[in-house]
Each structure stands twice: as C-alpha cells, then as structure tokens.
Write a protein that holds these residues in place. Sequence first.
Motif, short mmCIF file in Angstrom:
data_model
loop_
_atom_site.label_atom_id
_atom_site.label_comp_id
_atom_site.label_asym_id
_atom_site.label_seq_id
_atom_site.Cartn_x
_atom_site.Cartn_y
_atom_site.Cartn_z
N UNK A 47 5.42 14.41 117.36
CA UNK A 47 4.45 14.23 118.45
C UNK A 47 3.99 12.78 118.52
N UNK A 48 3.73 12.18 117.37
CA UNK A 48 3.30 10.78 117.33
C UNK A 48 4.39 9.87 117.88
N UNK A 49 5.64 10.14 117.55
CA UNK A 49 6.75 9.32 118.04
C UNK A 49 6.93 9.46 119.55
N UNK A 50 6.74 10.67 120.08
CA UNK A 50 6.84 10.86 121.53
C UNK A 50 5.74 10.08 122.26
N UNK A 51 4.63 9.85 121.61
CA UNK A 51 3.54 9.09 122.23
C UNK A 51 3.78 7.59 122.11
N UNK A 52 4.68 7.19 121.27
CA UNK A 52 4.96 5.77 121.11
C UNK A 52 4.83 5.29 119.68
N UNK A 53 4.59 6.21 118.77
CA UNK A 53 4.54 5.86 117.35
C UNK A 53 3.27 5.20 116.88
N UNK A 54 2.26 5.11 117.73
CA UNK A 54 1.03 4.41 117.33
C UNK A 54 -0.05 5.34 116.80
N UNK A 55 0.23 6.61 116.69
CA UNK A 55 -0.79 7.57 116.28
C UNK A 55 -0.80 7.76 114.77
N UNK A 56 -1.98 7.94 114.21
CA UNK A 56 -2.09 8.34 112.82
C UNK A 56 -1.73 9.81 112.73
N UNK A 57 -1.03 10.18 111.67
CA UNK A 57 -0.54 11.55 111.51
C UNK A 57 -1.21 12.19 110.29
N UNK A 58 -1.71 13.41 110.48
CA UNK A 58 -2.40 14.13 109.41
C UNK A 58 -1.85 15.55 109.30
N UNK A 59 -1.95 16.11 108.09
CA UNK A 59 -1.56 17.50 107.86
C UNK A 59 -2.77 18.42 107.94
N UNK A 60 -3.97 17.86 108.00
CA UNK A 60 -5.21 18.63 108.01
C UNK A 60 -6.13 18.08 109.10
N UNK A 61 -6.51 18.91 110.05
CA UNK A 61 -7.34 18.43 111.15
C UNK A 61 -8.72 17.98 110.68
#
Length: 144
Positions: free
Chosen positions: A47-61
């Motif tokens: 999902x982060x890559x589809x947005x352009x790779x600029x998002x922080x990614x977490x396993x826990x909301x």
Amino acid sequence: MTYRVAIAGCGGISDRHLAALKQWEQSGGRACAVAVADTNPSRAQAAAERYGGRLSVYADYKKMIREAAPDVVIVALPHFLHLEAACFAAEAGCHLLLEKPMALTRFNIPRTSIWTSWPTSCILRRGTFPATSKRKRARTSAII
C-alpha cells in the motif's frame, strides 16, 4: 495547514482512500497520507509503495497512531475492530473517518457516547454496493 492522515488497515478499501488522498494532495488539497498499518507487513508495504513509497509502515495501528501522530485516522479494519480502533484514535486526539458499522451490536453503542467529550470529529460513512443507483454513489462519493 496540511492534515496528516494515517490509515489503519490495508485491505481493499484502503486503495480507494489512498488514491483519493494522492489525487487530493496533487491538486493542492490540504491532506496527505503519512502512514499505514496492517498486521500483514507485506500488504502494508505494498500500500505504501502504491502511494509513492513515502509512507511509514506499521504492523500495529496503535503504534502507528502513537509514533506518526496523525491529525486524521481512517479506520479501514475488519468490522469487529472498528469501535476499539476509533476509540483509541479519538483518545489520541485524532479526527476519524469511520466506515460502517461503528459497532457490531447496539450494546456497544453506549460506549461511544463518551466521544462527545473528546476534541475530535468523526465522519461515519456508509458504503455503497454496485447494485445501488448511480445518484446514490455520486452523493456518497461527494462526502469524501
């Protein structure tokens, strides 16, 4: 001010939210996605890559909300987690976009009455199905 938006849950509906945020950001809107969370790390990363790779990614909301400190949280989790996630985000001072349903049963709803004391806003959005009328879909999509 640009609102920082985080998405809890990276299932199918999250792509629509991310696409809308990306389009809004590119057209000079006042919101941008900053983080996504999903218990499936590869789904969150995709999902982060589809947005352009600029998002922080977490396993826990919950960790995402604490660390990324978003202004807005879009709750896109399975229905049975909606109330818990919405309450956690509101307690952290985040505004909410919550897809239906707010809670699984009417017995969970009284807990939500404490939301009136929190300085947040909540948009409770009903989804549409392909079988619904074109006018109803257009009216619902205008809410976003």
